[in-house]
Motif scaffolding. Structure first.
Motif, PDB file in Angstrom:
ATOM      1  N   ALA A   1      16.500 -10.631   9.940  1.00 47.60           N
ATOM      2  CA  ALA A   1      16.155  -9.425   9.525  1.00 47.60           C
ATOM      3  C   ALA A   1      16.516  -9.564   7.801  1.00 47.60           C
ATOM      4  CB  ALA A   1      16.844  -7.965  10.088  1.00 47.60           C
TER       5      ALA A   1
ATOM      6  N   SER B   1      14.391  -4.205  10.207  1.00 47.47           N
ATOM      7  CA  SER B   1      14.151  -4.084  11.760  1.00 47.47           C
ATOM      8  C   SER B   1      14.718  -2.518  12.053  1.00 47.47           C
ATOM      9  CB  SER B   1      14.863  -5.022  12.503  1.00 47.47           C
ATOM     10  OG  SER B   1      16.375  -5.095  12.136  1.00 47.47           O
TER      11      SER B   1
ATOM     12  N   PHE C   1       8.493  -4.162  18.052  1.00 51.28           N
ATOM     13  CA  PHE C   1       8.233  -3.983  16.732  1.00 51.28           C
ATOM     14  C   PHE C   1       6.737  -3.819  16.460  1.00 51.28           C
ATOM     15  CE2 PHE C   1      12.069  -7.131  16.625  1.00 51.28           C
ATOM     16  CZ  PHE C   1      12.985  -6.096  16.601  1.00 51.28           C
TER      17      PHE C   1
ATOM     18  N   TYR D   1       5.642  -3.657  12.007  1.00 52.05           N
ATOM     19  CA  TYR D   1       6.747  -4.515  11.461  1.00 52.05           C
ATOM     20  C   TYR D   1       6.451  -6.025  11.590  1.00 52.05           C
ATOM     21  CZ  TYR D   1      11.370  -6.587  10.766  1.00 52.05           C
ATOM     22  OH  TYR D   1      12.649  -7.316  10.542  1.00 52.05           O
TER      23      TYR D   1
ATOM     24  N   TYR E   1       7.664  -9.044  11.657  1.00 53.56           N
ATOM     25  CA  TYR E   1       9.159  -9.840  11.874  1.00 53.56           C
ATOM     26  C   TYR E   1       8.881 -11.164  11.805  1.00 53.56           C
ATOM     27  CZ  TYR E   1       6.903 -10.723  16.481  1.00 53.56           C
ATOM     28  OH  TYR E   1       6.169 -10.985  17.323  1.00 53.56           O
TER      29      TYR E   1
END
Length: 277
Positions: A123, A197, A260, A265, A267
């Motif tokens: 993250a 995150s 997520f 998001y 990631y």
């Protein structure tokens, strides 16, 4: 059958010994239905959350369940323990948990007291601000702003932002992220800072949608590891093997998309496992 006194004493001793073993904080083998204590966060949507109906959900929870399964424990054998940021090392050292999966960034300072397996996630530190905030956020200009920031006691984010990026900021440290979020919504603070995150999980909650946004900063790399008792190289290897298997069989990506995806998001891919003895 009636036991004579010597036999009764011996039997009692055996029962007490077995009881002591079964009640051990971290748990041992799961082959006979023994319990295992695992530390997670209870207040991080998308990562580790205890819901109102007593269920546990999030990416960290799914990782913990997968690892526990590979160690021989059924899901029903898991006892979830809340692991606040500032108490994680103590919980491991005291044997309150077998391991901790709780957005636990691997740092040299923490490795003086505990060992890690992984990492299992990467993250980056960011700011969460109100949706109507039209400020220009640039990490090179943070010290030029009169900022009221909020983070959680014991987190690397609080230390990082104060030491490197916003030394002049008024940093308030609370016991949990939910308290920071309330302060942000009530305009008591200008931003909540922690890993992107975690922030994405809060912003994606139904009751928060449209209220907050990420500032788009990338202030650090935070490699999440699974914390365990220092010197337990056997458990470290077992957990690393479980994490590698989780990535290989697609379970890691499935869990990441599940938790997520709703937050939109972006990631990072599963990181390489580097914590080995």
């Amino acid at each position: 059958m009636t036991l004579r006194k010597p036999g009764l004493v011996a039997a009692t001793a055996v029962v007490l010994a077995l009881t002591a073993t079964a009640c051990g904080g971290g748990g041992d083998s799961g082959s006979d239905g023994e319990k295992i204590n695992i530390g997670i966060k209870f207040d991080q949507p998308g990562l580790g959350l205890k819901t109102q109906d007593g269920e546990y959900t999030g990416f960290d929870v799914d990782v913990a369940k997968y690892v526990a399964k590979e160690l021989g424990y059924d899901e029903k054998d898991i006892v979830w323990k809340e692991a606040p940021s500032g108490e994680r090392e103590n919980m491991i050292a005291n044997g309150d948990v077998k391991f901790i999966v709780a957005t636990y960034s691997i740092t040299d300072e923490r490795k003086e007291r505990v060992d890690f397996a992984g990492p299992y996630f990467l993250a980056h530190q960011d700011f969460l601000v109100r949706a109507d905030d039209d400020s220009t956020w640039n990490k090179d200009e943070l010290n030029t702003k009169e900022l009221k920031l909020c983070s959680v006691t014991g987190s690397t984010s609080a230390q990082n932002v104060k030491n490197k990026f916003a030394q002049e900021a008024d940093l308030q440290e609370y016991g949990g992220y939910s308290e920071c979020l309330t302060g942000l919504e009530n305009e008591a603070v200008d931003a909540l800072t922690t890993d992107d995150s975690i922030l994405a999980g809060y912003a994606a909650q139904k009751e928060h949608q449209g209220k907050f946004k990420l500032a788009g900063l990338s202030l650090s790399d935070e490699s999440y590891g699974i914390g365990l008792k220092k010197g337990d190289t056997e458990l470290q290897k077992q957990i690393n093997d479980a994490l590698a298997k989780m990535v290989e069989d697609g379970s890691w990506e499935k869990a990441a998309d599940k938790h997520f995806g709703p937050a939109d998001y972006d990631y990072e891919p599963a990181p390489e496992i580097t914590e080995k003895s």
